[in-house]
Every structure is written in structure tokens, then in C-alpha cells.
Design a protein around this motif. Structure first.
Motif, PDB file in Angstrom:
ATOM      1  N   GLU A 159      -5.355   5.126  -4.189  1.00 47.42           N
ATOM      2  CA  GLU A 159      -5.259   3.668  -4.148  1.00 47.42           C
ATOM      3  C   GLU A 159      -6.654   3.039  -4.111  1.00 47.42           C
ATOM      4  O   GLU A 159      -6.945   2.085  -4.831  1.00 47.42           O
ATOM      5  CB  GLU A 159      -4.452   3.264  -2.907  1.00 47.42           C
ATOM      6  CG  GLU A 159      -4.299   1.784  -2.686  1.00 47.42           C
ATOM      7  CD  GLU A 159      -3.255   1.159  -3.580  1.00 47.42           C
ATOM      8  OE1 GLU A 159      -2.588   1.892  -4.332  1.00 47.42           O
ATOM      9  OE2 GLU A 159      -3.127  -0.080  -3.541  1.00 47.42           O
ATOM     10  N   THR A 216     -15.001  -4.890  -1.801  1.00 52.69           N
ATOM     11  CA  THR A 216     -14.850  -4.119  -3.036  1.00 52.69           C
ATOM     12  C   THR A 216     -16.217  -3.797  -3.648  1.00 52.69           C
ATOM     13  O   THR A 216     -16.475  -2.654  -4.039  1.00 52.69           O
ATOM     14  CB  THR A 216     -13.974  -4.890  -4.021  1.00 52.69           C
ATOM     15  OG1 THR A 216     -12.766  -5.247  -3.360  1.00 52.69           O
ATOM     16  CG2 THR A 216     -13.659  -4.063  -5.241  1.00 52.69           C
ATOM     17  N   GLY A 276     -12.016  -7.334 -10.358  1.00 50.38           N
ATOM     18  CA  GLY A 276     -11.050  -6.272 -10.118  1.00 50.38           C
ATOM     19  C   GLY A 276     -10.867  -5.344 -11.298  1.00 50.38           C
ATOM     20  O   GLY A 276     -11.541  -5.451 -12.324  1.00 50.38           O
ATOM     21  N   CYS A 301      -1.798  -6.014  -5.265  1.00 54.04           N
ATOM     22  CA  CYS A 301      -1.824  -4.555  -5.246  1.00 54.04           C
ATOM     23  C   CYS A 301      -3.244  -4.010  -5.352  1.00 54.04           C
ATOM     24  O   CYS A 301      -3.642  -3.153  -4.584  1.00 54.04           O
ATOM     25  CB  CYS A 301      -0.964  -3.986  -6.371  1.00 54.04           C
ATOM     26  SG  CYS A 301       0.785  -4.291  -6.121  1.00 54.04           S
ATOM     27  N   HIS A 302      -4.006  -4.464  -6.345  1.00 52.61           N
ATOM     28  CA  HIS A 302      -5.345  -3.910  -6.533  1.00 52.61           C
ATOM     29  C   HIS A 302      -6.405  -4.993  -6.734  1.00 52.61           C
ATOM     30  O   HIS A 302      -7.499  -4.709  -7.192  1.00 52.61           O
ATOM     31  CB  HIS A 302      -5.362  -2.927  -7.703  1.00 52.61           C
ATOM     32  CG  HIS A 302      -4.344  -1.838  -7.566  1.00 52.61           C
ATOM     33  ND1 HIS A 302      -3.142  -1.875  -8.207  1.00 52.61           N
ATOM     34  CD2 HIS A 302      -4.326  -0.715  -6.830  1.00 52.61           C
ATOM     35  CE1 HIS A 302      -2.429  -0.812  -7.887  1.00 52.61           C
ATOM     36  NE2 HIS A 302      -3.118  -0.098  -7.037  1.00 52.61           N
ATOM     37  N   GLN A 329       0.839  -1.187   0.000  1.00 54.86           N
ATOM     38  CA  GLN A 329       0.000   0.000   0.000  1.00 54.86           C
ATOM     39  C   GLN A 329       0.872   1.233   0.000  1.00 54.86           C
ATOM     40  O   GLN A 329       2.006   1.185   0.461  1.00 54.86           O
ATOM     41  CB  GLN A 329      -0.878   0.037   1.246  1.00 54.86           C
ATOM     42  CG  GLN A 329      -2.300  -0.399   1.009  1.00 54.86           C
ATOM     43  CD  GLN A 329      -2.563  -1.774   1.535  1.00 54.86           C
ATOM     44  OE1 GLN A 329      -1.688  -2.389   2.101  1.00 54.86           O
ATOM     45  NE2 GLN A 329      -3.768  -2.250   1.343  1.00 54.86           N
ATOM     46  N   LEU A 337      -8.358   3.281  -7.451  1.00 52.31           N
ATOM     47  CA  LEU A 337      -7.790   2.305  -8.388  1.00 52.31           C
ATOM     48  C   LEU A 337      -8.368   0.923  -8.130  1.00 52.31           C
ATOM     49  O   LEU A 337      -8.590   0.147  -9.048  1.00 52.31           O
ATOM     50  CB  LEU A 337      -6.272   2.240  -8.214  1.00 52.31           C
ATOM     51  CG  LEU A 337      -5.411   3.142  -9.074  1.00 52.31           C
ATOM     52  CD1 LEU A 337      -3.957   2.956  -8.704  1.00 52.31           C
ATOM     53  CD2 LEU A 337      -5.602   2.841 -10.548  1.00 52.31           C
ATOM     54  N   ARG A 338      -8.566   0.608  -6.840  1.00 49.33           N
ATOM     55  CA  ARG A 338      -9.010  -0.743  -6.500  1.00 49.33           C
ATOM     56  C   ARG A 338     -10.471  -0.984  -6.820  1.00 49.33           C
ATOM     57  O   ARG A 338     -10.858  -2.097  -7.152  1.00 49.33           O
ATOM     58  CB  ARG A 338      -8.765  -1.012  -5.014  1.00 49.33           C
ATOM     59  CG  ARG A 338      -7.306  -1.164  -4.704  1.00 49.33           C
ATOM     60  CD  ARG A 338      -7.063  -1.568  -3.270  1.00 49.33           C
ATOM     61  NE  ARG A 338      -5.619  -1.623  -3.038  1.00 49.33           N
ATOM     62  CZ  ARG A 338      -5.041  -2.374  -2.115  1.00 49.33           C
ATOM     63  NH1 ARG A 338      -5.761  -3.129  -1.326  1.00 49.33           N
ATOM     64  NH2 ARG A 338      -3.739  -2.376  -1.978  1.00 49.33           N
ATOM     65  N   HIS A 355      -3.057  -4.572 -15.210  1.00 46.31           N
ATOM     66  CA  HIS A 355      -3.666  -3.348 -14.692  1.00 46.31           C
ATOM     67  C   HIS A 355      -2.601  -2.248 -14.621  1.00 46.31           C
ATOM     68  O   HIS A 355      -2.530  -1.397 -15.498  1.00 46.31           O
ATOM     69  CB  HIS A 355      -4.283  -3.639 -13.314  1.00 46.31           C
ATOM     70  CG  HIS A 355      -4.911  -2.453 -12.655  1.00 46.31           C
ATOM     71  ND1 HIS A 355      -4.755  -2.191 -11.318  1.00 46.31           N
ATOM     72  CD2 HIS A 355      -5.684  -1.479 -13.143  1.00 46.31           C
ATOM     73  CE1 HIS A 355      -5.420  -1.093 -11.019  1.00 46.31           C
ATOM     74  NE2 HIS A 355      -5.996  -0.639 -12.100  1.00 46.31           N
ATOM     75  N   GLY A 395      -8.808   1.338  -0.262  1.00 47.33           N
ATOM     76  CA  GLY A 395      -7.388   1.157  -0.546  1.00 47.33           C
ATOM     77  C   GLY A 395      -6.732   0.169   0.394  1.00 47.33           C
ATOM     78  O   GLY A 395      -5.653  -0.336   0.113  1.00 47.33           O
TER      79      GLY A 395
END
Lengths: 289, 579, 351
Positions: free
Chosen positions: B320, B421, C309, C293-294, B311, B323-324, C274, B404
């Protein structure tokens, strides 16, 4: 303060060209070769598995505690839609049983996304018996021996290489400090701190649950031992910078910056600007009632 | 042209009789003329309120950053040249790494107090940006950005942006696995730029990622370019503060025309100077006791490695999170690729956010039509729409920071990563409006409460029983000081717009815009509660007195309630039952 | 801006409560009680004294506690950092608290009033400034000599060109570099870190190998690595792969990818599509690969398709086969650029 401090005396060799290095390397190499032979030999060579009484005991335990999910002959149970209710255990080997039952993951309390680690249900004899029974069903990885997984004898350079293997293969799921990490749909990679060397070795060897297999054919037993040595070195190393805050990265650090840092400084600001106590003005004549 | 003047009319001071201290001052003044500028500033007035200390946290954090940063720069080597580590940290000895990472390890393990300074530097950076943000929120909530302080608000907004960039550059310098992963993500963000993406990436990294240029370049930005800009802007920020004088809360004797408080010398010198040491002390304690960014555990950067829990520092959490939670939208058309999934959250969203922050004073001014100077602060409840807007923005920030850290939330609270999410994707649209509505109604009910107190007095907690056996709580009038403070605010003035058409039936050229503005202004002030007028207040007091008479006659009774509320003087009004 | 000059509706209501003026100043206990005053003085001096003590302790800790290979340990923590931070922190806090206590208890606490002035300059100052400016402009003649003015503006604007042009050498142009990796026909797929070659029979079902092209471990005739330093990192940033083995029946390969694997062994790029994080969080039972990461999630049994994602594209797959010695090798380079998207990606020249 001296009273409470101690020095780490016996760290892994900081001078790599020690007089004992050459013999140590030789011993390690011999042990590794032995370990490799032991692992590569078929499971039937395992003495325990040839012990009919142990197998019978394991079979009995299996029937009581495991067969409802894994089938009465460990052939696995599938649901009507063809999903796997409990996988077949034929060929998973003694190592898988020792890991799953030894860490309390099996038997599962209830079906779920992931079997949780908990206090083992069986004692070590019973685990050995179960392992012997499952090993007798088909050839699979056997329980590693102490000289295979005990990382305390490796050189510093090997331990460093273990760190390289760890960062390449393990940190993606288990985090840089082995604090664990998230996987899809509620699953997770568990924390590695406090897990015994044997169980770490077995996990790599057998790939429990969603964890991939790191077979001895590719990641050799010595490689695994190096990884364990790296982990154990870190476990015994002091926390150089004070409390670790969980070693889970910048998210917790940010939280502490706000709670501890901004929290205490705003508190200080409130104190600085607060009114001090006042001497109330005492009037001689009575207050107007 | 007239004859040149023989002098400009001022006479310099005659040299005073020197005493040792005076001699130095005299020497300096004869060259710098400092007395003229100092005479006003030495006793400059600063009003006292805890929320005025927040900006100081940021200022002092920055000073700490300069001090600790200079210490670190004595050993740090901003080079991506490859070396073999041979320091005292066993677990990495013999590994190939960049000189930047090796020197960071050297500072951490082989320089006494090096690790402390590294950790203090990092904690101070987190506090610097956090303090700027809370300071900004205070300024926002109290309306301190209004005329004539709009420019200082913009300087502050730019300082926040620079602080974040500075923080990211610093985060990237050690060249460990975590910071390298951050740079890699930055590379991905840059590559998503339409048309120029890959060129920008190659220019930034001096070739293909990771190259051998980015650390030295970021170092220059981190120790020279950005701190220089920050210092210059802080100077401008402080100069404007001195010129405008500090805002203050309204209260007895505190008006738009004055500022009431303690003088710079000695009280604020002691308070601000003392606060510097407190901030420094807290940062030192944090640096000594709380591990931050244990780079030795991450290992050197290796583009084939990654760690769970990758992170950025908290201030990048919002980017962040975006983006996620962004869905994977990508357009492929005519042989070009447009990565909405990266471009929108990574580049467009921060720009939009910055635009809102910098433009806010002007947007509000346009909507409310308020062009007056404001030196008295507004209580957040008295600007419900503004307060609710900030509450909604805070909820956006909080949600995105949580998004994030969705993997950390999942592991720490045993939740499902995917569900978090999905939840955030919806919540980011649903929660902020809800927060806005709740905060606005909350403010309005607080305004009502204020008016109730003004008209009917405060709730004394004294329960009275009347002749019929019914109970009621006794209300007592506010002190004059408190009542004045509640009424010391402006009445809202809704902008109604110029009339739609003039006498000849010709519409004003920008009537549409004007109508929109009038509608917005109406919505802005909608439902706000205005303070009572003099007549209403008198009527309320009269009513309360009548009620008072209807209640219980108090003469000769033990208590009329004043004794227990802690707000009234009881001197000379002793209780009948002494203890 | 005529609409800004509108008359705001004037609310005539008088202020409900008149300003009562500054409240009367009340003395503090330390102002009237000499005992309290002395006590406060002692408090402040004690705090300053404590600060000196802690500052000295900081120096003692600096010299007495070890760092490096054999650090002094205190409660499982690095004693040097903890003691230095603790003592320094307390030394600083004591000064801060002392100074503030001094101001709160002992310095005069009479609030004083300063009057504000409007931010704008007085009208006469403005008039003077404008007049001066006009004289200056007139004397320069900039209004009367447009040729001079315009050519100067042009010159200043043109100076911007070198400023931009000088940045050209910040980096080389991308060319076709992003479209290729070091993978080539016949290059062995070897384990990362130690370069161990891999045979299919070494891999079990459910196995994951973090792998690299063999060239990263190759040496030339003089024993020097073929690729090293920055070039190695740049190559690795694109060429890192993962080898996974699953049950062949689980794999839903696209028609043109049927021969890209070996008996359930598939090879995928390790670089997320990504923003480029290396991904190796492989779930052996679901065959899903998660980016830490994501959280983009790819199904490796289904050609690397994105199933969750922010990633917009599937994970590129490296076609593999066996060489004469039975080791796993690449059939070719990747058939598409690996890693994050960029504008001209689809026009990349892959040949």
C-alpha cells in the motif's frame, strides 16, 4: 455484573409495521413539507432578520470581530495578488454564520489552512445577531428549525436510507464511522461525533470551507434529516465489539496487533524461558578470598 | 541373485504383560510400531531462550485460526447473490447486499459468540503473520538459516507469503465496503499486468469487476487450498526442525556437536502446551475487548462508495505504501499502455522482495564462502553486515507502512498529507542506507566493547582514587563462564578468491565473478572486530594485574569492589561494617 | 563449482578460553524446601481451578447476555462479546500460566544433553542408495530405450495442456467491455441513492452531487428494475460520476471541452484512473478532488488534470447538456475508457 448492565429499551422501531407507523409517517411528511417551504422561502421572511435592533447589534459585533478579514460591509477582502483573504459574506445566509460562529470556527485565531473547531467566542444571542446581520445583506439559507434537523422522529427505513446517503456522500471524507479524514495540504474533514444535529444540517446546507455544498434542491431537507438520524443512531448504539480503537480502520488495528498482541506474547515467551530463582549453594568452608 | 532372506533381521517385541494403559499402547504399537520413533522423541531436547518461542506464537495462532475459522464457516455463506437484510442490526435493515455480507452480519449480531469468534479470527490472523515475521527476523539475526537449515528458511518464507495471501483472501470475504475496495484495488493491480492484464482481471472475477464469482473463489482458496498448503508446509517445517535439532546459543558445555536443554516430556510439553493456552487466552481477550473490522459500520460493498481510511491489514501495508508514494508514471506508446505507477509497486516489488528473502541464505553463503554446518547461533553484533541489512529492511518496511497510512498520520498528528508523501519518496532512498551504516557501526562498537571486557574486565562502578588524586574506575575480570560465552564464536574468514591467472597467464574462466565475490566478501567483513587470541588475552590479564598493583593495595581495606558488583559471591567475605 | 572448493584461510590461533563445560546444577527453592514445594503445588492447582470457574462463567455469559436488536450493554460496549471474550480469555490464560508454573517450579529442571549428527547421510548409506538407484534404473531400461522415455516425457508435458485449457471458462474475454459505460446521449444525470433528477438551478456554486445514470433507477413496464444485481454493480463500477458546480470563470476548459459543461457545472467520472477507487473528496474552494485510497489529486477546474499522487492520467469527463425539461443529461458516453489503465486501453474501440 447485572448491576452494571442495562438494556437498551427504546431503540428505533424494530418492527416497522407498528400501529403508530402510519401517523408517524404522516407527521414526518408534514414536517418535511413545512421545512421545505421554510427553507425555500426567501430569507426576508425570517422574523429575526426583520428585527432592526438585532441587525444593528450584529452589525456592531461584525465591525469589531469580523470586518478585518471579511471587509467592513462583509464584501470580502482580497490581497494585492487577487487572493481571497476573507470571502464575501453577502448571500451566505444565516445558516453559514450560525455554523461558523456557533462551532467556534469563526472568528479564526489566525489565518491558516483550515479554521479549527473550538469553544465559541460569542454567546447564542450574539450569534443570532450576527446571523441576522449577515442574512440582511442578501438572501441565503436561513438557520434550520428543530423539526428540520431533529432526526429522532424518522422511521427506521428512513434512517437506513440516511446511511446510504451517508456512505455515498460523506464517508469518503469523514470516514465510515464519522471519525474524520485527511484532505490535501494539511486540511482535514473533521470528526462528526458529538457535533449537534443543527450544525451537521447547516454544514451540508452551506458547505463551509472546503466542504462541498449539498443544497436542499438536490439533497432534500428530509434526506439531510435521515443522514443525521443515521449518525445519531450510531452514536447511541453500543460498541458491539469492545473498545473501538478510534474507528479509523486497519492501520490502528495493525498497530494494536503489534503492541498489544505481539508485545504481550513476547513478554510471555520471556517469562516461560526465564530462569527460575536458584538456591545458591552454600559452602561450609569459607570462599577463597 | 542370492536366495531370498527369511527375515529382515529384526525381531518384534514380545507382547508385554498388559495393564490397562499398557494394553492400549501395546495395541497401537503392534500396528504402528510407534515405540521405535517415539523412543527418541519423548525426551527430545529443546534449548531454552525467549527468542525460540516466537515461531510458536505463529504456530498456535494458526491453530486458533483453524478453530475459530471452522466456527465461522458454520454460518458464513460465501455467495454474492443479492438478498435484502432483515437481521437485527437496525442501521442496515432493508438494504440490498450480498449473502456473504448478510451472513457476516448474522454472525456478528445474531449468533452468540459470533462476533467474538470473528474478532478472534481476525486478531489471530494479524498475530499469525506478525509472529511469522518476528520469528523470521530472529532466525535471520542469529544466522539460524545457515547450513544445514537453508531449506527450512525457504519453507518459512513461502509460509509467510501464503499467510499474507490467506489473510488477504479472508479480509475480502465479508464483502463489505472496505473489503470490496480492497478487491477493486487488486483488480487495478491485475489490470496493470503487461499484455494479459484485462484478461487476467476477467478470469479472476468471472467477468467484469465485481462480478459474482470472486467471493466463492476466494472462499475456496481461503478455507481449502491455502490452509492445506500451509498445513503441509508447517509439517515439513517441523519435521526438518526435529531432524536438524534446534540451534542453541553458545555457552559453557554448549557446542556444535550437542544440544542442551529440557526434554520434550515433561518440560517442553508443559511449556509449549501452556504457551498455546496463553496465546489462545490473549487472542480471546483481544477478540472480546478490542473491536476489529467493524463490518457493520462499513456497509455492503457498493462500487460507487468509498470511505476515508481505506487501508489493507497491516501486512499489506508495504505494498500500500509503495502504491501511494510511487509517482504517476505511465507510458503510452504504439497504442499500448504500461502503468509503471501500478505495475512496479504492485507486482514487481513484491516479487523482488520475495526473491531477496528466499535467496538470502545462498547470497550470504556465496559472499562469505562459508560452507560449514552451523548449529550454534551467532549474536547479531558478530555479523554486523547481516544485522545492518535487516535493520535497513525493517526501516524500509516501517517507512512503507507509514506511507501506506499517510492519511491516518496526517489526521492523527495534524500533519500535511502531501508533505508526508514527498518526505517518504525521499526517505525510502535515504533512510535505509543511513540505518545500515548506523546499525553496522553500532554492532562493531559492541564487538569492541566485548573485547574490552575480555581484555580489561568489566566496569565495576567502583571509583578508585590513586595517590596523585586522580580517579579511575576499577575493572574486574569477567567470570569464566561469561568470558567463554564472549569468545565462543568463529573468527571471520574473508574469501580472497582464487588467484587471477594460472602459471601460463591464462585467466580463470570466471575470474571476473570471482573478483567480485572476493570484493564483496571483503566488504562484508570489513571492520569487524575479531575475538582476542590466547596471547592477547593473557597479555591483557597480565596488564590488568600490573595496573592493579599500581593502584591501591587492598589488604585490610574495607572493600575491593567485589562486594558491590552483584556478580561475585560474598559468602565468607563479609563486610567489615556490619549493619 | 570448482571455486566453491577453495581452501579457506586457516586461522591457527588457539581458542582463547577453553570450554569450562556445563555449569553445576543448582536446586530451586521448591526442590529443597517442602513448604515452597507445597505452595507451588497449591498455586498451580488454584490456577487450574480458576480456569474451570471462568469456563463456567463463559457459559453463564453466553446464556444470560442478550445480543441482536436489544443487546445487553456494559460500559457502552456489547456486553456479550466483552464478557465471553474476557471469561474465555481468562479461562485459557489460567490453564496456560498454570501449566508453565508447573514446569518451572515442580518438574525436574535438570538440563540434559543430546548429541547431534551431521545432516548428511553416512557415506556407506549414500553408496548403497546410489547402487540401489542404479540397479533400478538399469532394470527399467529407461537409459536404453530413449523412445519409451521421450514419448513418456512428451505425454506428461501434453497433459499440461488440458490443465491450462480447463481454466478457460473462468471468465469471458474482455472484448471491448472496459471501453464503454451505460452512459448515452440524453441519459439523465441523477442523484445516487434516491435517483432525484437535477436541474442546474438546484445546484449552488461549490455543490457536489454524487450521481449515477438515470437507467439505474429505471423500471420496465412490469415495475422491475432495468438493471439489477451483479449487472448493476458492474455498470455502477464504471458509470458512477460526480457533478460539481464552480464559478464559470475558474474553469480552464480545453478548447474541445468548452461546451461540455453547463454554466460552471461539470461532470467527471468517479472512478480513479490509478487503481479504480471511487473518488468524491472534492474541495470546493481549490476544486481539487482527492482519492482516499492512494491520494491521487485531480484538478476539476483544469479538465481533471493530475496534480498529485500516483495516478498517471487525468480523470475522464462526461460531456453534459440539458434536456427539453431542463434536467441535466449526458451528451454521449465517456470519450475514453474510465478507471485504471490496462495494456490495450489506447486501442479501445470507442465507437
Amino acid at each position: 455484573m447485572r448491576l452494571f448492565t442495562r438494556k437498551i429499551s427504546a431503540r428505533l422501531s424494530t418492527r416497522r409495521r407498528s400501529r403508530v407507523a402510519a401517523p408517524a409517517v404522516l407527521i414526518v411528511a408534514l414536517l418535511a413539507t413545512g421545512g421545505l417551504v421554510a427553507v425555500l422561502s426567501p430569507a426576508s421572511a425570517d422574523k429575526a432578520s426583520s428585527d432592526a435592533a438585532t441587525i444593528a447589534k450584529g452589525r456592531a459585533l461584525f465591525a469589531v470581530s469580523c470586518s478585518s478579514c471579511h471587509g467592513s460591509n462583509a464584501e470580502g477582502v482580497t490581497t494585492e495578488r487577487g487572493n481571497n483573504y476573507g470571502p464575501s459574506l453577502i448571500g451566505v445566509g444565516a445558516a453559514a454564520v450560525d455554523f461558523q460562529v456557533g462551532t467556534g470556527r469563526m472568528p479564526m485565531a489566525q489565518p491558516g489552512a483550515q479554521a479549527m473547531q473550538k469553544a465559541p467566542v460569542f454567546n447564542s444571542d450574539e450569534i443570532a445577531a450576527l446571523a441576522a446581520y449577515v442574512a440582511s445583506l442578501g438572501p441565503g439559507p436561513s438557520i434550520p428549525t428543530a423539526d428540520q434537523y431533529d432526526g429522532s422522529g424518522v422511521t427506521n427505513a428512513q434512517m437506513v436510507q440516511g446511511g446510504e446517503f451517508f456512505r455515498t456522500n460523506c464517508t469518503a471524507c469523514h470516514n465510515f464511522a464519522g471519525s474524520g479524514g485527511a484532505l490535501p495540504k494539511g486540511k482535514y474533514a473533521p470528526a462528526l461525533k458529538g457535533v449537534s444535529s443543527k450544525h451537521i444540517f447547516e454544514a451540508m446546507l452551506t458547505g463551509p470551507q472546503q466542504m462541498p455544498v449539498f443544497s436542499n434542491g438536490v439533497l432534500s431537507p428530509l434526506d439531510k434529516k435521515e443522514i443525521i438520524a443515521y449518525l445519531k443512531t450510531n452514536e447511541s448504539a453500543p460498541s458491539y465489539g469492545g473498545f473501538t480503537l478510534g474507528s479509523i480502520g486497519p492501520v490502528s488495528e495493525g498497530m494494536f496487533a503489534w503492541l498489544v498482541g505481539i508485545g504481550s506474547l513476547v513478554g510471555a515467551g520471556i517469562w516461560i524461558t526465564s530462569g527460575t530463582s536458584r538456591k545458591k549453594k552454600t559452602t561450609t568452608k569459607g570462599a577463597d578470598a | 541373485m542370492s536366495a531370498p532372506a527369511a527375515s529382515n533381521g529384526t525381531t518384534p517385541a514380545a507382547t508385554a504383560k498388559p495393564n490397562p494403559a499398557g494394553a492400549i499402547a501395546n495395541w497401537a504399537d503392534e500396528r504402528l510400531g510407534i515405540a521405535t520413533s517415539a523412543k527418541k522423541q519423548i525426551r527430545k531436547v529443546f534449548p531454552d531462550h525467549w527468542s525460540f518461542m516466537l515461531g510458536e506464537i505463529a504456530l498456535w495462532s494458526f491453530v486458533i485460526l483453524l478453530l475459530t475459522g471452522v466456527f465461522l464457516s458454520l454460518w458464513f455463506n460465501p455467495s454474492m447473490g443479492e438478498v435484502v437484510y432483515n437481521g437485527s442490526y437496525d442501521q442496515l435493515r432493508g438494504i440490498h447486499m450480498s449473502e456473504a455480507y448478510a451472513s457476516t452480519l448474522h454472525i456478528s449480531f445474531d449468533v452468540r459468540a459470533g462476533l467474538l469468534m470473528r474478532q478472534m479470527h481476525h486478531w489471530a490472523a494479524m498475530l499469525f503473520i506478525a509472529a511469522m515475521l518476528v520469528h523470521m527476523m530472529r532466525v535471520f539475526l542469529t544466522g539460524a538459516f545457515r547450513k544445514p537449515r537453508e531449506l527450512n528458511w525457504i519453507i518459512g518464507g513461502v509460509l509467510l507469503l501464503l499467510g499474507i495471501l490467506e489473510g488477504f483472501a479472508g479480509y475480502s470475504l465479508p464483502d463489505d465496503l472496505l473489503s470490496g475496495t480492497g478487491l477493486r484495488i487488486a483488480d487495478g493491480l491485475v489490470k496493470a499486468t503487461p499484455v494479459l492484464g484485462s484478461y487476467m482481471s476477467f478470469f479472476m472475477f468471472g467477468g467484469e469487476f465485481p462480478g459474482d464469482q470472486i467471493i466463492p473463489r476466494l472462499y475456496t482458496a481461503h478455507v481449502l487450498l491455502i490452509p492445506g498448503l500451509i498445513l503441509a508446509l508447517i509439517a515439513a517445517h517441523m519435521l526438518l526442525l526435529v531432524y536438524h535439532k534446534h540451534t542453541q546459543w553458545p555457552g559453557p558445555g554448549r557446542t556444535e556437536q550437542n544440544v542442551v536443554g529440557y526434554p520434550m516430556m515433561p518440560v517442553y510439553a508443559a511449556k509449549a502446551g501452556g504457551f498455546f493456552f496463553i496465546v489462545f487466552g490473549v487472542v480471546a481477550l483481544m477478540g472480546g475487548l478490542m473491536t476489529i473490522n467493524p463490518v457493520w459500520r462499513f456497509g455492503p460493498y457498493n462500487p460507487a462508495e468509498v470511505t476515508a481510511g481505506s487501508q489493507p491489514d497491516w501486512y499489506m501495508g508495504i505494498a500500500e505504501g509503495l502504491l501511494r508514494i510511487m509517482p504517476g508514471w505511465e507510458t503510452h506508446i504504439w497504442g499500448i499502455t504500461l502503468s509503471w505507477n501500478v505495475f512496479l509497486p504492485g507486482q514487481v516489488a513484491p516479487m523482488v522482495l520475495l526473491g531477496i528473502v528466499l535467496g538470502y541464505p545462498f547470497i550470504e553463503q556465496w559472499v562469505t564462502g562459508d560452507k560449514r554446518e552451523h548449529h550454534l547461533l551467532e549474536r547479531p553484533r558478530n555479523a554486523p553486515t547481516r544485522t545492518a541489512f535487516l535493520a535497513a529492511m525493517i526501516s524500509v518496511y516501517g517507512l512503507l507502512w507509514a506511507a501506506g497510512g499517510n492519511d491516518i498520520l496526517a489526521t492523527q498528528f495534524h500533519l500535511d498529507l502531501n508533505t508526508i508523501t514527498y518526505f517518504m519518496r525521499g526517505a525510502i532512498f535515504i533512510v535505509p542506507p543511513l540505518v545500515f551504516i548506523i546499525a553496522k557501526r553500532w554492532c562493531i562498537s559492541l564487538q569492541r566493547h566485548d573485547n574490552d571486557m575480555l581484555l580489561h574486565g568489566y566496569e565495576s562502578g567502583v571509583i578508585m582514587r590513586d595517590a596523585d588524586g586522580g580517579y579511575s574506575e576499577k575493572h574486574l575480570p569477567l567470570s569464566e563462564e561469561h568470558a567463554y560465552r564472549l569468545t565462543a564464536r568463529n573468527r571471520d574468514q574473508v574469501y580472497t578468491g582464487v588467484s587471477g591467472a594460472d602459471a601460463n597467464g591464462v585467466e580463470a574462466p570466471n575470474a571476473r565473478v570471482d573478483q567480485l565475490r572476493a570484493r564483496l566478501s571483503k566488504a562484508w567483513f570489513a571492520s569487524n572486530v575479531q575475538k582476542p587470541t590466547k596471547e592477547e588475552l593473557e597479555e591483557g590479564h597480565h596488564h590488568a594485574e600490573l595496573e592493579h598493583e599500581h593502584e591501591v593495595p587492598l589488604e585490610g581495606h574495607a572493600a575491593d569492589g567485589h562486594q558491590f558488583d552483584g556478580r561475585h559471591d560474598v559468602v565468607g567475605d563479609d563486610l567489615t561494617h556490619k549493619h | 563449482m570448482s571455486d566453491d572448493n577453495h581452501e579457506l584461510e586457516h586461522v591457527a590461533a588457539a581458542e582463547p578460553i577453553a570450554d569450562p563445560g556445563l555449569p553445576e546444577h543448582l536446586p530451586r527453592p521448591t526442590d529443597v524446601d517442602p513448604v515452597m514445594e507445597k505452595r507451588a503445588e497449591r498455586q498451580v492447582a488454584t490456577l487450574f481451578g480458576l480456569s474451570s470457574v471462568f469456563a463456567i462463567l463463559t457459559c453463564v455469559a453466553y446464556f444470560s447476555l442478550n445480543i441482536g436488536g436489544h443487546p445487553t450493554v456494559f460500559l457502552g460496549m456489547g456486553a456479550s462479546t466483552v464478557a465471553l471474550g474476557g471469561c474465555l480469555g481468562l479461562a485459557l490464560l489460567a490453564i496456560g500460566i498454570g501449566a508453565i508454573q508447573w514446569s518451572r517450579k515442580l518438574m525436574s529442571d535438570h538440563e540434559i544433553v543430546e548429541y547431534r549428527h551431521p545432516a548428511a547421510s553416512p557415506q556407506e548409506d549414500r553408496d548403497e542408495a546410489i547402487a540401489a538407484l542404479e540397479v533400478g534404473i538399469a532394470e527399467s531400461g529407461i537409459g536404453r530405450r530413449p523412445l519409451v522415455r521421450n514419448s513418456l516425457l512428451g505425454a506428461m508435458a501434453t497433459l499440461g495442456l488440458p490443465a491450462i485449457v480447463f481454466l478457460r471458462d473462468l471468465g469471458p474475454l474482455p472484448g471491448n467491455k472496459l471501453a464503454h459505460t451505460v452512459w448515452a446521449r440524453g441519459m439523465q444525470v441523477v442523484q445516487d441513492v434516491d435517483g432525484a433528477k437535477i436541474k442546474p438551478e438546484d445546484m449552488e456554486i461549490g455543490q457536489l452531487v454524487n450521481a449515477e445514470p438515470e437507467i439505474f433507477f429505471a423500471t420496465n413496464s412490469e415495475g422491475q428494475p432495468v438493471i439489477e444485481g451483479t449487472a448493476l454493480l458492474q455498470a455502477k463500477a464504471k458509470a458512477a460520476v460526480i457533478l460539481v458546480r464552480m464559478h464559470p470563470d475558474d474553469i480552464k476548459a480545453l478548447p474541445d471541452r468548452r461546451n461540455w459543461g453547463i454554466d460552471g457545472i461539470l461532470c467527471y467520472s468517479k472512478i480513479c484512473t490509478h487503481v479504480g477507487c471511487p473518488i468524491s473528496l472534492w474541495e470546493q474552494q481549490t476544486h481539487h478532488l482527492l482519492c482516499p485510497c492512494h491520494q491521487s489529486t485531480f484538478d476539476l477546474a483544469d479538465n481533471g488534470k493530475v496534480i498529485f499522487g500516483p495516478a498517471g492520467r487525468h480523470l475522464p469527463q462526461l460531456p453534459i447538456t440539458l434536456d427539453a425539461d431542463g434536467y441535466i443529461v449526458a451528451q454521449s458516453d465517456f470519450t475514453e475508457p474510465v478507471g485504471p489503465s490496462y495494456w490495450e486501453r489506447d486501442r479501445s474501440n470507442l465507437t
